[in-house]
Write a protein that holds these residues in place. Structure first.
Motif, PDB file in Angstrom:
ATOM      1  N   PRO A  81       0.621  -1.288   0.014  1.00  0.00           N
ATOM      2  CA  PRO A  81      -0.199  -0.149   0.048  1.00  0.00           C
ATOM      3  C   PRO A  81       1.124   1.406   0.288  1.00  0.00           C
ATOM      4  CG  PRO A  81      -0.138  -0.971   2.495  1.00  0.00           C
ATOM      5  CD  PRO A  81       0.863  -1.779   1.276  1.00  0.00           C
ATOM      6  N   ASN A  82       2.238   1.235   0.286  1.00  0.00           N
ATOM      7  CA  ASN A  82       3.568   2.448   0.471  1.00  0.00           C
ATOM      8  C   ASN A  82       3.863   2.511  -1.276  1.00  0.00           C
ATOM      9  OD1 ASN A  82       1.979   2.978   2.795  1.00  0.00           O
ATOM     10  ND2 ASN A  82       3.247   1.320   3.986  1.00  0.00           N
ATOM     11  N   VAL A  83       2.691   2.144  -2.227  1.00  0.00           N
ATOM     12  CA  VAL A  83       4.075   2.833  -3.593  1.00  0.00           C
ATOM     13  C   VAL A  83       2.523   2.937  -4.433  1.00  0.00           C
ATOM     14  CG1 VAL A  83       6.150   0.535  -2.983  1.00  0.00           C
ATOM     15  CG2 VAL A  83       3.547  -0.068  -4.338  1.00  0.00           C
ATOM     16  N   SER A  84       3.123   3.859  -5.494  1.00  0.00           N
ATOM     17  CA  SER A  84       2.197   4.129  -6.403  1.00  0.00           C
ATOM     18  C   SER A  84       1.323   2.850  -7.004  1.00  0.00           C
ATOM     19  CB  SER A  84       2.816   5.276  -7.480  1.00  0.00           C
ATOM     20  OG  SER A  84       1.715   5.803  -7.401  1.00  0.00           O
ATOM     21  N   SER A  85       1.890   1.593  -7.518  1.00  0.00           N
ATOM     22  CA  SER A  85       1.214   0.787  -8.331  1.00  0.00           C
ATOM     23  C   SER A  85       2.110   0.091  -8.454  1.00  0.00           C
ATOM     24  CB  SER A  85       0.596   1.268  -9.535  1.00  0.00           C
ATOM     25  OG  SER A  85       1.120   1.951 -10.392  1.00  0.00           O
ATOM     26  N   LEU A  86       1.675  -1.490  -8.590  1.00  0.00           N
ATOM     27  CA  LEU A  86       2.716  -2.149  -8.821  1.00  0.00           C
ATOM     28  C   LEU A  86       2.402  -2.845 -10.456  1.00  0.00           C
ATOM     29  CD1 LEU A  86       2.470  -4.624  -5.804  1.00  0.00           C
ATOM     30  CD2 LEU A  86       4.557  -2.795  -6.965  1.00  0.00           C
ATOM     31  N   GLU A  87       3.363  -2.952 -11.583  1.00  0.00           N
ATOM     32  CA  GLU A  87       2.683  -4.042 -12.690  1.00  0.00           C
ATOM     33  C   GLU A  87       4.292  -4.817 -13.031  1.00  0.00           C
ATOM     34  OE1 GLU A  87       2.751  -0.333 -15.693  1.00  0.00           O
ATOM     35  OE2 GLU A  87       3.571   0.472 -14.439  1.00  0.00           O
ATOM     36  N   LEU A  88       3.482  -6.106 -13.644  1.00  0.00           N
ATOM     37  CA  LEU A  88       4.362  -6.850 -14.386  1.00  0.00           C
ATOM     38  C   LEU A  88       4.031  -7.132 -15.443  1.00  0.00           C
ATOM     39  CD1 LEU A  88       5.327 -10.291 -12.632  1.00  0.00           C
ATOM     40  CD2 LEU A  88       2.759 -11.036 -13.157  1.00  0.00           C
ATOM     41  N   ASN A  89       5.386  -7.329 -16.065  1.00  0.00           N
ATOM     42  CA  ASN A  89       5.263  -7.546 -17.067  1.00  0.00           C
ATOM     43  C   ASN A  89       6.519  -9.574 -17.029  1.00  0.00           C
ATOM     44  OD1 ASN A  89       5.216  -5.490 -18.425  1.00  0.00           O
ATOM     45  ND2 ASN A  89       7.856  -4.836 -18.069  1.00  0.00           N
ATOM     46  N   THR A  90       5.061 -10.309 -17.853  1.00  0.00           N
ATOM     47  CA  THR A  90       5.136 -11.760 -17.062  1.00  0.00           C
ATOM     48  C   THR A  90       6.517 -12.398 -17.782  1.00  0.00           C
ATOM     49  OG1 THR A  90       2.848 -11.742 -16.930  1.00  0.00           O
ATOM     50  CG2 THR A  90       4.187 -13.581 -17.176  1.00  0.00           C
ATOM     51  N   THR A  91       6.451 -12.563 -18.659  1.00  0.00           N
ATOM     52  CA  THR A  91       7.227 -12.424 -20.365  1.00  0.00           C
ATOM     53  C   THR A  91       9.248 -12.389 -19.555  1.00  0.00           C
ATOM     54  OG1 THR A  91       7.032 -11.385 -22.306  1.00  0.00           O
ATOM     55  CG2 THR A  91       5.927 -13.788 -22.129  1.00  0.00           C
ATOM     56  N   GLN A  92       8.324 -11.542 -19.217  1.00  0.00           N
ATOM     57  CA  GLN A  92      10.120 -10.574 -18.886  1.00  0.00           C
ATOM     58  C   GLN A  92      10.727 -11.497 -17.268  1.00  0.00           C
ATOM     59  OE1 GLN A  92      11.053  -6.836 -20.378  1.00  0.00           O
ATOM     60  NE2 GLN A  92       9.857  -6.460 -21.461  1.00  0.00           N
ATOM     61  N   LYS A  93       9.901 -11.452 -17.558  1.00  0.00           N
ATOM     62  CA  LYS A  93      10.377 -12.346 -15.406  1.00  0.00           C
ATOM     63  C   LYS A  93      10.757 -10.743 -14.683  1.00  0.00           C
ATOM     64  CE  LYS A  93      12.565 -15.541 -16.450  1.00  0.00           C
ATOM     65  NZ  LYS A  93      13.840 -16.181 -16.868  1.00  0.00           N
ATOM     66  N   GLN A  94       9.440  -9.590 -14.742  1.00  0.00           N
ATOM     67  CA  GLN A  94       9.965  -8.747 -14.703  1.00  0.00           C
ATOM     68  C   GLN A  94       8.555  -7.764 -13.700  1.00  0.00           C
ATOM     69  OE1 GLN A  94      11.183  -4.826 -16.363  1.00  0.00           O
ATOM     70  NE2 GLN A  94      12.591  -5.175 -15.598  1.00  0.00           N
ATOM     71  N   LEU A  95       8.890  -6.903 -11.908  1.00  0.00           N
ATOM     72  CA  LEU A  95       8.093  -6.821 -10.980  1.00  0.00           C
ATOM     73  C   LEU A  95       8.380  -5.430 -11.084  1.00  0.00           C
ATOM     74  CD1 LEU A  95       5.326  -6.777  -9.780  1.00  0.00           C
ATOM     75  CD2 LEU A  95       6.826  -7.360  -7.429  1.00  0.00           C
ATOM     76  N   ILE A  96       7.510  -4.798 -11.633  1.00  0.00           N
ATOM     77  CA  ILE A  96       7.813  -3.015 -11.689  1.00  0.00           C
ATOM     78  C   ILE A  96       7.684  -2.316 -10.409  1.00  0.00           C
ATOM     79  CG2 ILE A  96       7.378  -0.571 -12.697  1.00  0.00           C
ATOM     80  CD1 ILE A  96       9.448  -2.735 -14.006  1.00  0.00           C
TER      81      ILE A  96
END
Length: 703
Positions: free
Chosen positions: A262-277
């Protein structure tokens, strides 16, 4: 002999290169190990995490940022065939520069913007000429977004290590031309959680388009904790906007997950790149346009506006090398419901008679106790906005009824409040009238005394609105200090409707179009709106009530959606005999439209079946904000511990998990099965702890 001399000269030349241009030494790597993972770092601030067998889990954490300027137009629309636009400032564009002319306002346009791509042909003052000409009309708060600076690595970095009684703290301080970013990693000897705190200190004025940490994982994605609180374990989408939920990578001891941030702006996931923003600040997570004379021309202020020496702090936790026996996920609504619906009403052009018709069933009914239909009869609460005063009100033409001119209307509102309605102001007046401080204080005091009011819905283009000058302390229309004093916290304004279009379904999450769409349900702008929150909504005009067909209601429930509408329930219909909300009976009296009453009855039945949470903005916002104060801890025995760090009791805190049964603090809470999940709910007192486990014994012992 010549060959020997050649090799001798080559050796001397190489020796010269080594002595005068030494090969850079590899950065020294240090590490911390506990029972769950090995956390490694080097002098350049690079982070790497492995399991105890040295299998890589997290490959890197990279800082990314983008800054720029928003150029706003001074005209409400660009007709088809336009090749010139007037901006609010003279831009530094050169002929041949590529530009995007955009509109993202209202009607869900943030996720479906009007965009025209062109190249600059000339700039004369604030006028920009471009080619090709527009191929369609572009209207509402038109702007050009221009990136000016991108950050992909530190200019300078310092790494510090501090030993603590319970583990280690690694502090990485990175410098960019815009800011100083300090990331603090708390490593505990006996915990799989790595608590990360990021402090950003600005060196200069900056408009933030995006600042983020990109977490690069080695194992594949194995679970996605979606924004609608469902979970994907296979057939993953290519990308997800996760709100504040999360994702898991890998399995067993070579696993890592991030959930509930809750203490960040948001989360995003690039599934194929195995990357969590991990978005520390993203301009499209907090929408705000400061309007001018209408809702067509305004100053787009979505990006945070930081000054030199301003600071912001974010935090999140990454759990590594550990898998709880069950993984509970917060539901978007309390008490085991599967979806949420909120009716909100704007106060325009109402009478007491039409109000009684839509809430009690008929204008002839004067008390909720005698309701024969409508919202009160079917026990459906409404977030209802009202005018405090209408100096032009006349009893013979009682349109735009207001509290100050009608004691009978105030009694009606008191009755609604006792039945659970959320009463707030639709600004003070229906027209542009100068606000005097005493009148404003009187109005807000009445709203607090009678209704404990915390909601506000902007009205038209009045200058004291939240989206006009209400937040601007340089104008005579400044109201923020009064809102703060009297506890008004939750606001609807035109940017509230940038997120969703009801033609795409009765669901603000819009998951039927995939999870990549950015769809925040509420937000607080870091630098513009202070402590005030905005909620997302979508307009439902009378002629679109057909959208409430059974199929769409069932889809809302199936998708575990949330829908907050914007309606004019008691507005006098344009047609003399009535509209879709209220009509006249054979005697000419206003009554609720039978079809609309049947819809309310059907929604009440879905509530009674435990499927659809019918609530108010105030109640659901209180619930969402309370959840943001809950901290999660993962115990060695596989249980999950919730800490309510807030000051309010959370009633009906609802979670979902994959399990046959669940215990909380040694007791079996209310629970039910739904679409492969076990939904369970319980109350959590302020500063209290809830231990959640798959068996009674594990739920009793605190870690």
């Amino acid at each position: 002999m010549v060959v020997k001399r050649f090799f001798a000269l080559s050796f001397l030349f190489l020796l010269f290169l080594v002595l005068y241009f030494p090969i850079p030494a590899l950065a020294k790597e240090s590490s911390f190990q506990n029972l769950y993972y090995v956390f490694s770092w080097d002098e350049a601030g690079n982070i790497r995490i492995t399991d105890l067998a040295k299998n890589e889990i997290l490959s890197s954490i990279q800082y990314q940022a983008e800054y720029g300027t928003i150029y706003n137009t001074m005209t409400p629309s660009l007709p088809k065939g336009s090749h010139q636009i007037t901006l609010d400032q003279s831009p530094p564009f050169q002929p041949g520069a590529a530009i995007e002319i955009r509109s993202e306002s209202f009607g869900g346009r943030m996720n479906a913007p009007l965009v025209h791509q062109a190249k600059v042909t000339a700039v004369r003052g604030n006028d920009v000429y471009f080619s090709p000409a527009t191929t369609k009309v572009i209207d509402r708060n038109i702007f050009i977004k221009r990136g000016s600076y991108w950050v992909r690595k530190w200019d300078d970095v310092k790494v510090e290590q501090q030993e603590t009684a319970t583990g280690n703290t690694i502090i990485v301080t990175g410098h960019t031309p815009i800011s100083v970013v300090t990331a603090q990693y708390e490593l505990q000897k006996n915990s799989p959680a790595i608590d990360v705190t990021v402090k950003t200190s600005y060196k200069q004025v900056a408009k933030v388009f995006r600042e983020a940490f990109a977490l690069q994982f080695k194992p594949k994605v194995t679970e996605v904790y979606r924004k609608n609180r469902k979970v994907d374990t296979q057939s993953f989408q290519a990308s997800y906007w996760l709100d504040h939920q999360g994702a898991k990578f890998g399995q067993g001891k070579q696993a890592a997950f991030l959930y509930h941030a809750p203490n960040v702006s948001s989360l995003e996931l690039n599934t194929t790149q195995k990357q969590l923003i991990v978005n520390l600040d993203h301009m499209n997570d907090h929408r705000y346009v400061q309007q001018g004379s209408t809702n067509q021309v305004g100053k787009v202020r979505h990006s945070s506006e930081y000054r030199a020496n301003d600071e912001r702090t974010n935090s999140f936790s990454l759990v590594v090398g550990y898998q709880p026996k069950l993984m509970p996920r917060f539901m978007s609504q309390p008490s085991g419901y599967l979806a949420t619906h909120v009716w909100t009403e704007h106060a325009d052009e109402q009478t007491l008679q039409t109000n009684r018709a839509v809430y009690f069933g008929s204008e002839k009914i004067t008390s909720s106790a005698q309701a024969t239909g409508g919202f009160v009869k079917h026990r459906i609460p409404v977030t209802k906005s009202v005018f405090y005063s209408n100096p032009y009100f006349q009893a013979k033409s009682p349109v735009n009824i207001a509290i100050a001119q009608s004691p009978e209307f105030l009694q009606f509102l008191d009755d609604l409040y006792r039945n659970g309605d959320d009463i707030g102001l639709h600004t003070l007046y229906p027209y542009e009238i100068r606000h005097y401080q005493k009148t404003t204080e009187d109005a807000l005091q009445v709203m607090k005394d009678h209704f404990q009011s915390r909601t506000w819905i902007d009205h038209g283009y009045l200058k004291t609105s939240f989206a006009f000058n209400g937040l601007d302390n340089q104008t005579a229309n400044y109201l923020a200090h009064q809102w703060g004093k009297f506890g008004t916290s939750y606001f609807w304004h035109y940017s509230s409707e940038d997120i969703a279009n009801p033609n795409n379904g009765l669901d603000l999450y819009q998951t039927q179009k995939g999870d990549a769409l950015r769809t925040p349900l509420y937000w607080s702008h870091p630098t513009v709106t202070g402590s005030f929150f905005s909620w997302s909504a979508a307009t439902i005009p009378e002629d679109t009530l057909y959208l409430y067909r059974e199929q769409n209601l069932q889809q809302l429930i199936q998708n575990r959606g949330v829908f907050i509408n914007h309606t004019y329930l008691a507005r006098i219909p344009a047609k003399k005999q009535g509209g879709k909300f209220v009509i006249r009976d054979a005697k000419g009296n206003w009554i609720i439209h039978p079809d609309f009453d049947r819809l309310l009855k059907r929604m009440g039945a879905l509530r009674d079946q435990g499927k659809l949470h019918l609530t108010t903005v105030r109640e659901i916002m209180d619930y969402w904000l309370a959840l943001s104060q809950v901290r999660m801890e993962y115990a060695p025995n596989g249980s999950v511990v919730l800490h309510n760090d807030g000051m309010r009791k959370i009633s009906g805190l609802s979670m979902a998990t994959k399990a046959s049964e669940v215990y909380v603090n040694g007791l079996k809470p209310s629970q039910k099965k739904a679409d492969g999940d076990l939904i369970f709910w319980f109350d959590l007192e302020p500063n209290a702890v809830a231990v959640i486990a798959a068996n009674k014994m594990d739920s009793v012992a605190l870690p």
